[in-house]
Structure formats: structure tokens, C-alpha cells
Scaffold this motif. Structure first.
Motif, mmCIF file in Angstrom:
data_model
loop_
_atom_site.group_PDB
_atom_site.id
_atom_site.type_symbol
_atom_site.label_atom_id
_atom_site.label_comp_id
_atom_site.label_asym_id
_atom_site.label_seq_id
_atom_site.Cartn_x
_atom_site.Cartn_y
_atom_site.Cartn_z
ATOM 1 N N LYS A 114 0.826 -1.207 0.000
ATOM 2 C CA LYS A 114 0.000 0.000 0.000
ATOM 3 C C LYS A 114 0.860 1.258 0.000
ATOM 4 O O LYS A 114 0.615 2.215 0.737
ATOM 5 C CB LYS A 114 -0.944 0.003 1.207
ATOM 6 N N GLY A 398 2.035 11.145 -8.632
ATOM 7 C CA GLY A 398 1.620 10.694 -7.309
ATOM 8 C C GLY A 398 2.368 9.456 -6.836
ATOM 9 O O GLY A 398 2.720 9.332 -5.658
ATOM 10 N N THR A 402 4.717 9.194 -3.433
ATOM 11 C CA THR A 402 4.512 8.189 -2.381
ATOM 12 C C THR A 402 5.754 7.331 -2.185
ATOM 13 O O THR A 402 6.135 6.987 -1.061
ATOM 14 C CB THR A 402 3.304 7.299 -2.726
ATOM 15 N N PRO A 408 0.830 8.430 1.320
ATOM 16 C CA PRO A 408 -0.145 8.178 0.251
ATOM 17 C C PRO A 408 -0.808 9.469 -0.205
ATOM 18 O O PRO A 408 -0.976 10.411 0.579
ATOM 19 C CB PRO A 408 -1.150 7.228 0.913
ATOM 20 N N VAL A 409 -1.178 9.538 -1.476
ATOM 21 C CA VAL A 409 -1.815 10.736 -2.021
ATOM 22 C C VAL A 409 -3.162 10.371 -2.620
ATOM 23 O O VAL A 409 -3.385 9.246 -3.072
ATOM 24 C CB VAL A 409 -0.924 11.401 -3.094
ATOM 25 N N THR A 410 -4.069 11.331 -2.601
ATOM 26 C CA THR A 410 -5.394 11.185 -3.203
ATOM 27 C C THR A 410 -5.570 12.289 -4.233
ATOM 28 O O THR A 410 -5.353 13.472 -3.911
ATOM 29 C CB THR A 410 -6.492 11.290 -2.133
ATOM 30 N N PRO A 411 -5.926 11.967 -5.474
ATOM 31 C CA PRO A 411 -6.092 13.010 -6.494
ATOM 32 C C PRO A 411 -7.148 14.031 -6.086
ATOM 33 O O PRO A 411 -8.155 13.699 -5.441
ATOM 34 C CB PRO A 411 -6.529 12.214 -7.732
ATOM 35 N N PRO A 413 -10.313 16.129 -6.525
ATOM 36 C CA PRO A 413 -11.492 15.915 -7.378
ATOM 37 C C PRO A 413 -11.652 17.037 -8.385
ATOM 38 O O PRO A 413 -11.348 18.200 -8.109
ATOM 39 C CB PRO A 413 -12.649 15.892 -6.372
#
Length: 439
Positions: A114, A398, A402, A408-411, A413
Motif C-alpha cells: 500500500k 503521485g 509516495t 499516500p496521495v489522493t487526487p 477531485p
């Protein structure tokens, strides 16, 4: 000579498991004899020292018997685990001469789960066994078979069958001759973790548990004394008086007195009497045991962690909250010291053997432990770089972010689409929103 020993073991050792290759794991050379544990006291500790320091035939049997009971003490175990965690929870890097990550070598030791890099299970076991040498004096680690570019059967050789003075593994305890683990064909499959001896009586140190054991013996016996005290003085003494002469009635009366726990009751005659006699010592006598226990635990914490309050302290409570406390400084010193020890063992023991066994690890690749402060500086630099790229109209990948930071990265929206109305609808909306009520 060593090859002849190996051939003899393979052919004649009746204790060797059929699935164990003695060359790769000398545990198969040791006869399956149960270790007899003994009750430890100060005399036992002294006898263990004398056995280690024997001029002609030194052995580590008694001292290792002592250590396996010492480490079972709750406070000792907590201190050793806390100190080991200072090293085991640090991040490893495998870099070339220019400090660039050697990804191929890294993949031998690390997994990515992960987006987070973590040690492979066999590598974690190796680090644990290696760090244990600091406490027991030495560890002989058998690598076992190579499976899927790793050592899933990595094992620890029983220390009471290992002689750090003769550098051999014995078939039976107190044997003099044995398999020389630093010679062919054993040396490439075994990693020997030793410590230095600070009084010059042996090529190998006695381990931290040598200094801890004396205090732990008192602490262990104190637990028994404290239990006796609670039994004698904290519980009221029950006395029954009766005029009964029938044996059956007397037995029933005695049973009622004996089994008075959990809301016990008794049916007695008017002449019978039951008393609960309490001792005045039951009120404060325990304090002597508590005080001695605390002093012993502080001594053990000092030896293992470098500070008496290192295991129980609360951050910011020991001294000035704006500076590091003495306990924190002591723990950092132990972390640095243990990190240097285990990094040397990995580079000059494990990786050296792996190269000999055919692993394609470049000669200039080195295993290094990163400090938490270094990780923070690296992460801050990557984050700053990502911000600068964004200001310049660029976007950092991204996965790369990481991989470099472990974060961790989240795009982000996508913005909601703006509706496109025709002119008639726009005029109606403008009238609605710009309408002013008059009174």
C-alpha cells in the motif's frame, strides 16, 4: 578437516532431521536434549561467571540457562523490546557509492505494501536475532535454504551449544570439540553476531543480561516474598471455635471455615464461633516490597535504556518541555549505538554471505539506516519540490511522491462543470437574483 566433519555429520548424526542440511543450519547437528532449567539465586549467578571465565575449558551453559529466565521477567522483557524497537522500526536503504538507491538490492530485503516500504519477514527475523546478541552476548544465525531470493527458514542456533571461545557448535552441552561455524562448509550459511568483552577474559562479551541478572534475581524472588506477605498478612486469618465432638460435624465446620471465599456461609450452633483475625502489618508492610521493587526496576532500566525513567516517562514531563528530556537523549544514544551495530552486521555479515552464495549485490552497495530527522528532511524537500512544480504549472507524479516520502496521495477531485445557459434563461436568473424588494 571441516569438510570431513561435515561429511561425518551428514552420514552419522542420528539426531539430525532428514529435512535439515547441517551445512546450512547447524541446529541439525545438536542432539535433541531438553535444557534443564534451575532455580536462580546469587550463587547461581556467581557459578555462571566462574564457568565462563574458566582458564582452560570455558563454557556458556549455566549463564545461558540464567539468561532465558532473566529475559522472562516482565520489566526486563519490556525494556529489551523497547530498546530493540528503536532500531527495528527505523527505515533501511540500500544505496550505491553515490548514495543512489539500489532498487534491485532493495527488493531483496524490502516489500512495498500500500505504498509503504517494509522489511521482508526473514529480514526482520535476522535483525531480531542480531540485536539479541547485545543482551545474550552473541547469536549464531543459520540462514537455511535459499527460496525465492530469500531465507524463509532462517534460524537461531541454541546458545548453550555455541562456544564463542572455541568458535564451534557442540553436539552435547559441555563438549569441547564441535563443528567450526567460521570454516567451510558452514561459514557461508551462518552469520555470527558477537560483542566485545570489556574485561578481556574472552573474545566475546557476556551481554547486557549479565549485568541485569543480579538485579532480576532479587526482583524475581521479591515477587514470591510479596506473594507470601499478601497471603499471610493481607488476608484475615480465620479461626473457628466449637464444642462439637462428632467428627462429621467438626469436619463440616472446618470445611465451612476453609471455603469462605465468594460469599461463603456456615450453619453453626450458638456455642460455635468464627473469628477473622487481621494483622496490623497488613496495612503498611507491603510498602517495603514496593519500594525495593521500584529501585530494582530503575536499576534495570538504567542498564538497558540508559535512564531510570526511560520506560515509564511521559514526553515533556522530565525537565523542560521545550527541550529533550534526559530519558529521550539516553534513548536516542542507544538507538544510534544499536543502529551502528546492526548495520555493520548486515553489511559485513549477511550481505557478504549473500554475495558469496550468488546474490547479485554490487560490491559498492551498502545498507544504511535512516534517522527519523533525515526522513523528515527528505520528505520536506520532496513536498517543497512538489509545491514549486505546481506553481510552475507542473504536477508531480503521485506514485513517485509516495515512493519517495511514504505518504499516500489522493487526487484532487475535478471541479463541478459550470452550466451553460442561453441568453433568455440568463436574463430571467439575473432578474430573480437582482430583484430588490421595496416596502
Amino acid at each position: 578437516m571441516a569438510n570431513q566433519i561435515s561429511e561425518f555429520l551428514s552420514a552419522h548424526n542420528p539426531f539430525r532431521s532428514k529435512d535439515t542440511d547441517v551445512k546450512k543450519n547447524l541446529a541439525g547437528y545438536i542432539s535433541p536434549v531438553q535444557l534443564q532449567r534451575v532455580r536462580s539465586d546469587v550463587q547461581t549467578w556467581r557459578e555462571a561467571i566462574n564457568e565462563m571465565e574458566n582458564a582452560w575449558y570455558p563454557h556458556r551453559v549455566k549463564v545461558q540457562k540464567l539468561y532465558i529466565d532473566t529475559i522472562n521477567n516482565g520489566h526486563v522483557f519490556a525494556c529489551t523490546e523497547r530498546r530493540k524497537d528503536l532500531t527495528l522500526l527505523r527505515k533501511w536503504e540500500f544505496v550505491d557509492a553515490n548514495g543512489k538507491t539500489d532498487q534491485r538490492t532493495t527488493d531483496l530485503f524490502m516489500d512495498t505494501v500500500k505504498g509503504q516500504s517494509q522489511n521482508k519477514e526473514w529480514f526482520n527475523k535476522f535483525l531480531n536475532y542480531g540485536l539479541d546478541a547485545i543482551y545474550f552476548g552473541y547469536s549464531l544465525i543459520a540462514l537455511g535454504d535459499v527460496i525465492d531470493d530469500g531465507f524463509p527458514n532462517i534460524d537461531l542456533i541454541k546458545r548453550w551449544n555455541v562456544s564463542p571461545d572455541r568458535l564451534n557448535v557442540t553436539n552435547f552441552t559441555y563438549s569441547i570439540s564441535g563443528a567450526p561455524f567460521l570454516e567451510e562448509p558452514f561459514k557461508d550459511w551462518h552469520v555470527y553476531a558477537s560483542t566485545y568483552n570489556d574485561i578481556g577474559t574472552s573474545p566475546c562479551g557476556y551481554g547486557l543480561l549479565y549485568k541485569v541478572a543480579l538485579y532480576e534475581i532479587f526482583l524475581r524472588n521479591l515477587l514470591g516474598f510479596n506473594g507470601d506477605f499478601v497471603e499471610l498478612y493481607s488476608q484475615p486469618y480465620r479461626v473457628g471455635k466449637t464444642t462439637k465432638v462428632n467428627q462429621g460435624e467438626r469436619d463440616a465446620f472446618a470445611t465451612a471455615i476453609q471455603q469462605m471465599g465468594s460469599a461463603g456461609w456456615a450453619l453453626i450452633d450458638p456455642e460455635d464461633e468464627i473469628e477473622f483475625i487481621e494483622s496490623a502489618l497488613g496495612g503498611t508492610g507491603y510498602q517495603g516490597y514496593t519500594d525495593f521493587e521500584n529501585r530494582l526496576e530503575k536499576k534495570i532500566s538504567k542498564i538497558i535504556l540508559g535512564h531510570a525513567d526511560a520506560i515509564d516517562s511521559v514526553p515533556g514531563k522530565l525537565g523542560n518541555s521545550t527541550k529533550k528530556s534526559p530519558a529521550e537523549i539516553a534513548m536516542e544514544d542507544k538507538q544510534t549505538k544499536d543502529g551502528s551495530y546492526i548495520a555493520n552486521l548486515v553489511n559485513n555479515g549477511l550481505i557478504t554471505n549473500m554475495r558469496t552464495l550468488g546474490f547479485a549485490i554490487p560490491d559498492d552497495t551498502t545498507a544504511v539506516l535512516k534517522n527519523d530527522s533525515e526522513i523528515m528532511e527528505t520528505n520536506n524537500a520532496i513536498i517543497a519540490q512538489a509545491v514549486q512544480m505546481n506553481l510552475g504549472g507542473l504536477l508531480m507524479d503521485g506514485d513517485y511522491f509516495t515512493e519517495q516520502t511514504g505518504i499516500p496521495v489522493t487526487p484532487v477531485p475535478a471541479p463541478a462543470p459550470v452550466p451553460n445557459f442561453d441568453s433568455a434563461i440568463k436574463n430571467k436568473l439575473n432578474k430573480i437574483y437582482n430583484h430588490v424588494h421595496t416596502h
